[in-house]
Design a protein around this motif. Structure first.
Motif, PDB file in Angstrom:
ATOM      1  N   ARG A  60      -5.575  -3.351  -5.125  1.00  0.00           N
ATOM      2  CA  ARG A  60      -6.812  -4.089  -5.414  1.00  0.00           C
ATOM      3  C   ARG A  60      -6.586  -5.584  -5.220  1.00  0.00           C
ATOM      4  O   ARG A  60      -7.450  -6.297  -4.698  1.00  0.00           O
ATOM      5  N   ASP A  61      -5.396  -6.079  -5.601  1.00  0.00           N
ATOM      6  CA  ASP A  61      -5.093  -7.497  -5.435  1.00  0.00           C
ATOM      7  C   ASP A  61      -4.966  -7.854  -3.952  1.00  0.00           C
ATOM      8  O   ASP A  61      -5.465  -8.890  -3.515  1.00  0.00           O
ATOM      9  N   GLN A  95      -4.585 -12.811   6.094  1.00  0.00           N
ATOM     10  CA  GLN A  95      -3.210 -13.189   5.791  1.00  0.00           C
ATOM     11  C   GLN A  95      -2.250 -12.258   6.512  1.00  0.00           C
ATOM     12  O   GLN A  95      -2.589 -11.110   6.802  1.00  0.00           O
ATOM     13  N   SER A  96      -1.047 -12.760   6.740  1.00  0.00           N
ATOM     14  CA  SER A  96      -0.026 -11.898   7.330  1.00  0.00           C
ATOM     15  C   SER A  96       0.552 -11.010   6.238  1.00  0.00           C
ATOM     16  O   SER A  96       0.487 -11.337   5.039  1.00  0.00           O
ATOM     17  N   VAL A  97       1.123  -9.902   6.652  1.00  0.00           N
ATOM     18  CA  VAL A  97       1.769  -9.009   5.688  1.00  0.00           C
ATOM     19  C   VAL A  97       2.919  -9.751   5.015  1.00  0.00           C
ATOM     20  O   VAL A  97       3.152  -9.586   3.815  1.00  0.00           O
ATOM     21  N   SER A  98       3.599 -10.621   5.747  1.00  0.00           N
ATOM     22  CA  SER A  98       4.690 -11.417   5.169  1.00  0.00           C
ATOM     23  C   SER A  98       4.176 -12.324   4.061  1.00  0.00           C
ATOM     24  O   SER A  98       4.806 -12.447   3.000  1.00  0.00           O
ATOM     25  N   GLU A  99       3.032 -12.982   4.276  1.00  0.00           N
ATOM     26  CA  GLU A  99       2.433 -13.831   3.237  1.00  0.00           C
ATOM     27  C   GLU A  99       2.102 -13.003   2.002  1.00  0.00           C
ATOM     28  O   GLU A  99       2.359 -13.421   0.873  1.00  0.00           O
ATOM     29  N   LEU A 100       1.488 -11.862   2.226  1.00  0.00           N
ATOM     30  CA  LEU A 100       1.131 -10.990   1.114  1.00  0.00           C
ATOM     31  C   LEU A 100       2.380 -10.582   0.334  1.00  0.00           C
ATOM     32  O   LEU A 100       2.404 -10.651  -0.892  1.00  0.00           O
ATOM     33  N   ALA A 101       3.427 -10.180   1.062  1.00  0.00           N
ATOM     34  CA  ALA A 101       4.645  -9.683   0.422  1.00  0.00           C
ATOM     35  C   ALA A 101       5.330 -10.764  -0.408  1.00  0.00           C
ATOM     36  O   ALA A 101       5.968 -10.447  -1.422  1.00  0.00           O
ATOM     37  N   GLY A 102       5.178 -12.011  -0.008  1.00  0.00           N
ATOM     38  CA  GLY A 102       5.834 -13.102  -0.726  1.00  0.00           C
ATOM     39  C   GLY A 102       5.364 -13.265  -2.160  1.00  0.00           C
ATOM     40  O   GLY A 102       6.070 -13.872  -2.979  1.00  0.00           O
ATOM     41  N   ASP A 103       4.209 -12.731  -2.503  1.00  0.00           N
ATOM     42  CA  ASP A 103       3.658 -12.910  -3.850  1.00  0.00           C
ATOM     43  C   ASP A 103       3.903 -11.730  -4.783  1.00  0.00           C
ATOM     44  O   ASP A 103       3.385 -11.713  -5.895  1.00  0.00           O
ATOM     45  N   TYR A 104       4.661 -10.742  -4.327  1.00  0.00           N
ATOM     46  CA  TYR A 104       4.906  -9.567  -5.170  1.00  0.00           C
ATOM     47  C   TYR A 104       6.401  -9.378  -5.365  1.00  0.00           C
ATOM     48  O   TYR A 104       7.193  -9.664  -4.476  1.00  0.00           O
ATOM     49  N   GLU A 105       6.750  -8.898  -6.530  1.00  0.00           N
ATOM     50  CA  GLU A 105       8.154  -8.609  -6.823  1.00  0.00           C
ATOM     51  C   GLU A 105       8.475  -7.186  -6.397  1.00  0.00           C
ATOM     52  O   GLU A 105       8.775  -6.325  -7.226  1.00  0.00           O
ATOM     53  N   GLN A 131       4.150  -3.200   2.728  1.00  0.00           N
ATOM     54  CA  GLN A 131       3.642  -2.586   3.960  1.00  0.00           C
ATOM     55  C   GLN A 131       3.016  -1.225   3.662  1.00  0.00           C
ATOM     56  O   GLN A 131       1.986  -0.879   4.249  1.00  0.00           O
ATOM     57  N   LYS A 132       3.620  -0.461   2.749  1.00  0.00           N
ATOM     58  CA  LYS A 132       3.063   0.848   2.391  1.00  0.00           C
ATOM     59  C   LYS A 132       1.713   0.684   1.705  1.00  0.00           C
ATOM     60  O   LYS A 132       0.779   1.447   1.979  1.00  0.00           O
ATOM     61  N   HIS A 133       1.589  -0.304   0.820  1.00  0.00           N
ATOM     62  CA  HIS A 133       0.293  -0.560   0.168  1.00  0.00           C
ATOM     63  C   HIS A 133      -0.760  -0.938   1.216  1.00  0.00           C
ATOM     64  O   HIS A 133      -1.896  -0.462   1.167  1.00  0.00           O
ATOM     65  N   VAL A 134      -0.359  -1.787   2.158  1.00  0.00           N
ATOM     66  CA  VAL A 134      -1.276  -2.196   3.229  1.00  0.00           C
ATOM     67  C   VAL A 134      -1.688  -0.973   4.054  1.00  0.00           C
ATOM     68  O   VAL A 134      -2.862  -0.819   4.414  1.00  0.00           O
ATOM     69  N   ALA A 135      -0.746  -0.078   4.312  1.00  0.00           N
ATOM     70  CA  ALA A 135      -1.047   1.124   5.104  1.00  0.00           C
ATOM     71  C   ALA A 135      -2.061   2.011   4.389  1.00  0.00           C
ATOM     72  O   ALA A 135      -2.949   2.584   5.030  1.00  0.00           O
ATOM     73  N   VAL A 136      -1.959   2.128   3.059  1.00  0.00           N
ATOM     74  CA  VAL A 136      -2.926   2.937   2.304  1.00  0.00           C
ATOM     75  C   VAL A 136      -4.313   2.308   2.398  1.00  0.00           C
ATOM     76  O   VAL A 136      -5.313   3.004   2.618  1.00  0.00           O
ATOM     77  N   LEU A 137      -4.386   0.995   2.264  1.00  0.00           N
ATOM     78  CA  LEU A 137      -5.676   0.301   2.385  1.00  0.00           C
ATOM     79  C   LEU A 137      -6.233   0.426   3.797  1.00  0.00           C
ATOM     80  O   LEU A 137      -7.438   0.591   3.988  1.00  0.00           O
ATOM     81  N   GLU A 138      -5.356   0.359   4.789  1.00  0.00           N
ATOM     82  CA  GLU A 138      -5.789   0.497   6.177  1.00  0.00           C
ATOM     83  C   GLU A 138      -6.282   1.915   6.453  1.00  0.00           C
ATOM     84  O   GLU A 138      -7.290   2.111   7.133  1.00  0.00           O
TER      85      GLU A 138
END
Length: 134
Positions: free
Chosen positions: A25-26, A36-46, A53-60
Motif C-alpha cells: 500500500r505504501d 520512482q525507480s525500484v531502487s528509490e523505492l527499496a532505499g526506504d524499506y528495511e 522487487q517482489k512487492h512491486v511484482a505483486v502490484l504489477e
C-alpha cells in the motif's frame, strides 16, 4: 442487489491480495505521488532489494502499477485506470451496505415491526374507579 464490476473475479482477488500488506500500500501511495525507480523505492524499506522487487511484482500483476524500463533502471508509476476500477468496486459495495442499513432503519421505524407497540397497545385501559356523582 448484486455487486457487478468490469473486473473479473481473478482480477479482484489480485487487487485485494496486492493491497493486503502495508508495504505494498505504501509503494502504491508513493507511486501515485510520482514515478520512482525500484531502487528509490527499496532505499526506504528495511528489507532487501529483492523483497521490494517482489512487492512491486505483486502490484504489477494486479495492474495497480505500471513498470517500464529506462536504460538500466526500472521505473514504477501507479496505474490510475486500475485504481479507479478498484475504487468503483468498493463504491458499489458501499452502496450495497448503505441500502441494507437504510432498509433496516425503515424496518425498525415501521410501526408494524414485530415487538413495536401499536397505537392501540399504548392507550391506557379503562379505570375501575367510580366517577363522582354515581
Amino acid at each position: 442487489m448484486v455487486v457487478q464490476n468490469e473486473l473479473s473475479e481473478a482480477e479482484i482477488d489480485r487487487v485485494f491480495h496486492a493491497l493486503a500488506t502495508a508495504t505494498r500500500r505504501d509503494i502504491l501511495r508513493r507511486t501515485i505521488e510520482r514515478e520512482q525507480s525500484v531502487s528509490e523505492l527499496a532505499g526506504d524499506y528495511e528489507m532487501s532489494f529483492a523483497a521490494v522487487q517482489k512487492h512491486v511484482a505483486v502490484l504489477e500483476e494486479a495492474r495497480l502499477i505500471i513498470k517500464r524500463a529506462e536504460g538500466r533502471e526500472r521505473l514504477v508509476r501507479a496505474n490510475p485506470e486500475m485504481i479507479a476500477r478498484a475504487r468503483a468496486l468498493l463504491a458499489r459495495y458501499e452502496e450495497l451496505w448503505r441500502a441494507r442499513i437504510a432498509r433496516l432503519d425503515d424496518l425498525l421505524a415501521s410501526p408494524s415491526s414485530p415487538g413495536t407497540p401499536s397505537a392501540s397497545d399504548t392507550t391506557e385501559p379503562p379505570s375501575n374507579e367510580e366517577t363522582p356523582g354515581d
